[in-house]
Design an enzyme around this catalytic site. Structure first.
Site, PDB file in Angstrom:
ATOM      1  N   GLY A  55       0.794  -1.054   0.095  1.00  0.00           N
ATOM      2  CA  GLY A  55      -0.150  -0.075   0.029  1.00  0.00           C
ATOM      3  C   GLY A  55       0.938   1.236   0.183  1.00  0.00           C
ATOM      4  CD  GLN A  57       3.068   6.375   4.413  1.00  0.00           C
ATOM      5  OE1 GLN A  57       3.919   5.817   5.228  1.00  0.00           O
ATOM      6  NE2 GLN A  57       3.283   7.477   3.829  1.00  0.00           N
ATOM      7  CB  SER A  58       3.817  -0.790   2.056  1.00  0.00           C
ATOM      8  OG  SER A  58       4.617  -2.211   2.178  1.00  0.00           O
ATOM      9  CG  ASN A  59       4.834  -0.602   8.219  1.00  0.00           C
ATOM     10  OD1 ASN A  59       5.018   0.639   8.415  1.00  0.00           O
ATOM     11  ND2 ASN A  59       3.580  -0.968   8.641  1.00  0.00           N
ATOM     12  CB  ALA A  61       7.182  -1.078   0.294  1.00  0.00           C
TER      13      ALA A  61
END
Ligand SMILES: *Cc1c(COP(=O)(O)O)cnc(C)c1O
Length: 324
Positions: A55, A57-59, A61
């Site tokens: 997403g 705000q992917s943690n 990623a």
């Protein structure tokens, strides 16, 4: 693992937190445990560039981007946003990802649903440039990534042995489900290491049936690929409490943020709104319904996500401004 005295009094159970939010600063959270194994495989296969997705705000990623920079690998992040033509400004996790030099490809929710196609397209671009790409699935949630939480279960067994005064009392390990890899690893690890605890997950997107399937598949694949001497009964062993997705993935409600705020004020432990905050809200709500359903002790896995908190500035300001 830490015992939280004041929240335990409030909740009527002995409440422990496994601080997986402290796995590092930039690499904080649960994803680094999975990436430890997945990135080792990428290095072994002599990849030049890793691709992954998530997403806005992917943690996961962010953790991949930073770990890749440490390993001198290029990184390409495929991130979901409502309108890729006007991508969001970098903040929180995406800011850190961009800062370490990841290439960010914004895709629409529709494209994201068919992300296999996007992965193929982007990987082909790197191959054409003479590089060797390595694709990491969403959340690194596959049989290989599951080793991160198989190992964590082993660690939890030691934590429990050294912290629990009365080992006979019943324990429930509570964890958030986002893409299922953390739960799958914990369940496999609990069986392999005979952990004396139930594993209960709260889903923050999709529904229970979806995740029984996803988690069941990861477990089955790990069992067959690594010839693990255990069996998982999908319907009996995978325990998921549905009903706390709330406003949807990455959408918060004031009551959830208030619950997060209460823990922050009482214990100085900060959850994130997208994952752990919703799970904690779910846990508190469930304990209000039936204070005994999780036994005497709860071990809450704090899977991290602090950087995601900063994209909730607006809502948090409204919550914090009045009446204090
Ligand atoms: C990704 C994530 C989860 C969910 O873990 P999965 O293995 O994807 O189910 C929970 N908490 C945080 C903070 C996360 O970033």
């Amino acid at each position: 693992m830490e015992f939280l005295r004041r929240i335990s009094q409030d909740l009527g159970v002995r409440f422990y937190v496994k601080r997986d939010d402290l796995t590092g600063i930039e690499l904080s959270g649960n994803k680094i445990r999975k990436l430890e194994f997945v990135l080792a495989d990428a290095v072994k296969k002599r990849a030049d560039v890793v691709l992954t997705c998530g997403g806005e705000q992917s943690n996961h990623a962010r953790a991949t981007a930073i770990a890749a920079a440490r390993l001198n690998l290029k990184c390409c992040l495929i991130l979901r946003t409502s309108n890729p033509d006007t991508p969001p400004t970098f903040e929180g996790n995406s800011l850190l990802g961009a800062l370490v030099g990841s290439e960010i490809v914004w895709v629409s929710p529709e494209e994201y649903r068919n992300r296999g196609v996007v992965f193929k397209r982007e990987a082909a671009r790197f191959t054409k440039a003479g590089l060797s790409p390595y694709v990491i699935p969403e959340g690194a949630s596959d049989a290989l990534g599951a080793w991160g939480y198989i190992r964590a279960a082993e660690e939890l067994k030691d934590d429990m042995e050294s912290l629990f005064e009365d080992p006979d009392k019943s324990t429930t390990i509570v964890v958030t489900i986002g893409s299922g890899g953390t739960y799958a690893g914990l369940l496999l690890g609990a069986k392999l290491h005979s952990l004396n605890a139930r594993i209960v997950g709260f889903n923050v997107c999709d529904d229970r049936a979806h995740f029984i399937n996803v988690i069941g598949n990861i477990c089955d694949q790990a069992i067959s690929k690594y010839e693990l001497p255990i069996q998982i009964d999908h319907d009996r062993d995978i325990e998921i409490i549905d009903g706390y997705v709330g406003g949807g993935y990455a959408r918060s409600q004031p009551k959830e943020l208030k619950c997060l705020q209460n823990l922050a004020q009482k214990e100085g432990i900060i959850l994130d709104p997208v994952y752990t905050g919703k799970t904690f809200y779910g846990l508190v709500s469930e304990l209000k319904k039936d204070p005994h359903q999780f036994g005497n002790r709860v071990v809450f896995i704090h899977t991290g996500g602090l950087f995601g908190l900063f994209s909730f500035q607006g809502m948090l300001n409204t919550l914090l401004a009045p009446s204090f």
